[in-house]
Design a protein around this motif. Sequence first.
Motif, PDB file in Angstrom:
ATOM      1  N   VAL A 147       0.875  -1.169   0.000  1.00 25.18           N
ATOM      2  CA  VAL A 147       0.000   0.000   0.000  1.00 25.18           C
ATOM      3  C   VAL A 147       0.913   1.220   0.000  1.00 25.18           C
ATOM      4  N   PHE A 148       0.691   2.136  -0.933  1.00 31.39           N
ATOM      5  CA  PHE A 148       1.595   3.270  -1.065  1.00 31.39           C
ATOM      6  C   PHE A 148       0.805   4.572  -1.054  1.00 31.39           C
ATOM      7  N   PRO A 193      13.374 -11.824 -13.010  1.00 24.03           N
ATOM      8  CA  PRO A 193      12.492 -11.016 -12.153  1.00 24.03           C
ATOM      9  C   PRO A 193      12.353  -9.558 -12.592  1.00 24.03           C
ATOM     10  N   VAL A 194      13.408  -8.980 -13.154  1.00 20.80           N
ATOM     11  CA  VAL A 194      13.308  -7.586 -13.609  1.00 20.80           C
ATOM     12  C   VAL A 194      12.470  -7.512 -14.892  1.00 20.80           C
ATOM     13  N   GLN A 195      12.719  -8.444 -15.810  1.00 13.15           N
ATOM     14  CA  GLN A 195      11.930  -8.488 -17.041  1.00 13.15           C
ATOM     15  C   GLN A 195      10.451  -8.738 -16.743  1.00 13.15           C
ATOM     16  N   VAL A 219       8.753  -7.546 -14.277  1.00 11.44           N
ATOM     17  CA  VAL A 219       8.136  -6.256 -13.946  1.00 11.44           C
ATOM     18  C   VAL A 219       7.920  -5.445 -15.225  1.00 11.44           C
ATOM     19  N   ASP A 223       7.650  -7.966  -3.787  1.00  5.93           N
ATOM     20  CA  ASP A 223       8.698  -7.037  -3.377  1.00  5.93           C
ATOM     21  C   ASP A 223       8.238  -5.615  -3.712  1.00  5.93           C
ATOM     22  N   PRO A 224       8.204  -4.719  -2.723  1.00  8.66           N
ATOM     23  CA  PRO A 224       7.714  -3.366  -3.018  1.00  8.66           C
ATOM     24  C   PRO A 224       8.528  -2.669  -4.108  1.00  8.66           C
ATOM     25  N   ALA A 225       9.814  -2.998  -4.238  1.00  2.26           N
ATOM     26  CA  ALA A 225      10.630  -2.375  -5.288  1.00  2.26           C
ATOM     27  C   ALA A 225      10.113  -2.760  -6.672  1.00  2.26           C
ATOM     28  N   ASP A 226       9.480  -3.928  -6.778  1.00  2.00           N
ATOM     29  CA  ASP A 226       8.906  -4.366  -8.055  1.00  2.00           C
ATOM     30  C   ASP A 226       7.494  -3.820  -8.266  1.00  2.00           C
ATOM     31  N   LEU A 236       5.964  -1.077  -6.703  1.00  2.00           N
ATOM     32  CA  LEU A 236       5.791   0.380  -6.715  1.00  2.00           C
ATOM     33  C   LEU A 236       5.821   0.964  -8.136  1.00  2.00           C
ATOM     34  N   PRO A 237       6.785   0.554  -8.985  1.00  3.50           N
ATOM     35  CA  PRO A 237       6.748   1.097 -10.349  1.00  3.50           C
ATOM     36  C   PRO A 237       5.456   0.741 -11.092  1.00  3.50           C
TER      37      PRO A 237
END
Lengths: 445, 314
Positions: free
Chosen positions: A118-119, A272-274, A276, A296-299, A301-302
């Motif tokens: 949640v952001f 994992p990056v691809q 996202v 993962d929130p880093a994934d 959030l974008p």
Amino acid sequence: MALTGLEIFKQLPKTNCKDCGHPTCLAFAMALASGKASLDNCPHVSDAAREALDSASAPPIALVKIGAGERQVELGNETVLFRHDKRFEHPAAIAVSVCDSQSNDEIAAKVGQINKLVFDRVGQIHNVNMVAVGNCSGDAARFAEAVKVAADNTGFPLILMSEDPAAVEKALEAVAAKKPLVCGANAANCEAMAGLAKKFEVPLVVKGSDLNELASLVEKVTAAGCKQLILDSGARAAGGVLTDQTQIRRQALKKFRPFGYPTITFVENEDPVQAVVDAGVYIAKYAGIVVVSSADPADVLPLITLRLNVYTDPQKPIAVESKIYEILNPGVDAPVYVTTNFSLTYFCVAGDVESSRVPGYVLPVDTDGISVLTGWAAGKFTPEKITEMLNNSGIADKVSHRKVIIPGGVAVLSGKLQELSGWEVLVGPRESAGIPSFVKQRWSA
Amino acid sequence: MAVTIAKERWTSKVNEMVIGVEPNVVKVGGDSTLPFLHFEGEMPNKPVVALEVWDMEPPDWPAVLTAPFAGVLGDPAAWAKKCVEYGAGLICLRLAATHPDNKDATPEEAAQSALKVAGAVDVPLIVIGSGVEEKDAAVMEKVGEALNGRKCLIGCATVNNYKTITASCMVNGHNIIASSPLDINLAKQLNILITEMNLAADRIAIDPLVGALGYGIEYAYSIMERSRLGALTGDKMLAMPVICFVGQEAWKSKEAKTEDNEEWGAQERRAILWEVVTATSFAQAGGSIFVLRHPESLKQFNTHIAEMMKPNNY
């Protein structure tokens, strides 16, 4: 696409009986076309005509509801291919998956992580929307148990990902009241799945191996009485998903009825990056639901941010709240910048104040979300309104000086503003990018 | 049930721009379809990445961004070589030192920096000034001259300084970047002004001044979609390939600069995704040239584009 009065007229009895309250059938048709009358007012219309008219007046993409209560997700009702044509209506739902081959504790832990996605973005809360439970174990009883664990640990609607009708039935017996999305029907099981969706009154994903099979299966399932559908074209590689999503949206807008439902996409990229990045493409390009595996929130959030941006209504300027924004913990001698509350304007100014590394206060005046020069031209960014903001925001209690920086584009306001507010007015740069050098050269409390 | 595939019949296409000289040219544009819809038209050139190199040490880059360039940040030639090692198809030299607030480097000094970088690498060059319009005009006059014949892409030309920069492109054989602030009509107007000076339309790239994810990405996104639709339906003054300065925007964002924390996750992963997702979203809208900063972003972007360039005909 709406029908014209004449097209509707062709379907009416043409008896001019006046039972509908209109003097002629043509007048009634015109009233229908402009939405001022309902077909129910005509007692003589034939069933065939009613069906033709109903389907022509239905929205190109059906509204589908998943879940119950305040976390319910609504999808569909889209009307355009490009956001600039009007707007995208219902933001893509982001679902994070868990797997029933994980232990109950692992599932509960991951669902806990998902709940925390949640952001807060300028005062608005944005979050993921669903938890998808996969039947990786292949076992019906285990699936039902895992679904129960997920349901007990989250308020988000669930997606029941199993192509085994027995497993889905067991799970539905436990959680049907929460109106989960059954995912779903395919060529092999569609009769059983459609039966379950009907019995438990839950929405259903229909998956084809390609667009042709998908269209046939949708016809079968709708004939069986299921109307709350989500489409899966079967594509999993990013390029194929993009083209299928584009086709489905185009066909739906052309009123090809089997594709008149929201879609679901699955991110299966092992990198994992691809993964996202692929999810981002699906959010931008028409997906109703995007299922990802990372919590993962880093994934996430974008993705949530991209969705927020793409689904912004282009016809409505977005505004930030008009209040004091403190950048880098400013003190009593920090500069005070006035700008407008158009969000893009505010973000530029706030970002450039931050990069100046000189702490400051930013005061966006409420201009109904329009920019500095437009606001000035429209009489919404005036010395009076700036004075009101200086007097009522409480900024006078926060700083010991009485100096205010205004945008260079509205230098013309400075005389009047100084007179009205009693604050010394400094004319800042025309572009916010000039703030760092401006403040270094010109600012002293 | 057979579905009749819906194909648009576009009548025109995006201009193809050639940057650099043989055998090291990079071509962009030429698209006769919306991005990656290979079933409908041609996409002869894939979107390309230029990594950014500065003529001075950047003062405010976070550590996750400077780390891959440790030891070369003070030396533009070495920095450019490093970028090529990382796989950059082009180098974008930013002449930040010419900014009056930085070193106020002279146009002659800027031209020297540009020559050094050009001598160090084989890949084509993009060269931009510091964003101070008047100074950029003076700088690009000299830089254009120093790089004569290398067919670089230089800018950024605005409505206030385009005359000098266009003249420099014409005399020295370069392509030009035409910048206009988030408005498709202003973009079109500037393209008209530049072509009226007789620079060929296929030597112009549109810079719509993009914003990053979360910072107004949707404005440039829709401008790109609209200009691509314009290009495909025959509007010659919108048929230019689009350049997206993604790195400068993404790395300015709070999401890229904030260190590891529980709410937002690890900084490096988040920051790189911020840059990559900004870029790949613009690729979906019709961007052709992407100026990025982090080598990992370059790698991830190229991996994604390779996947999207695979044929997907029905």
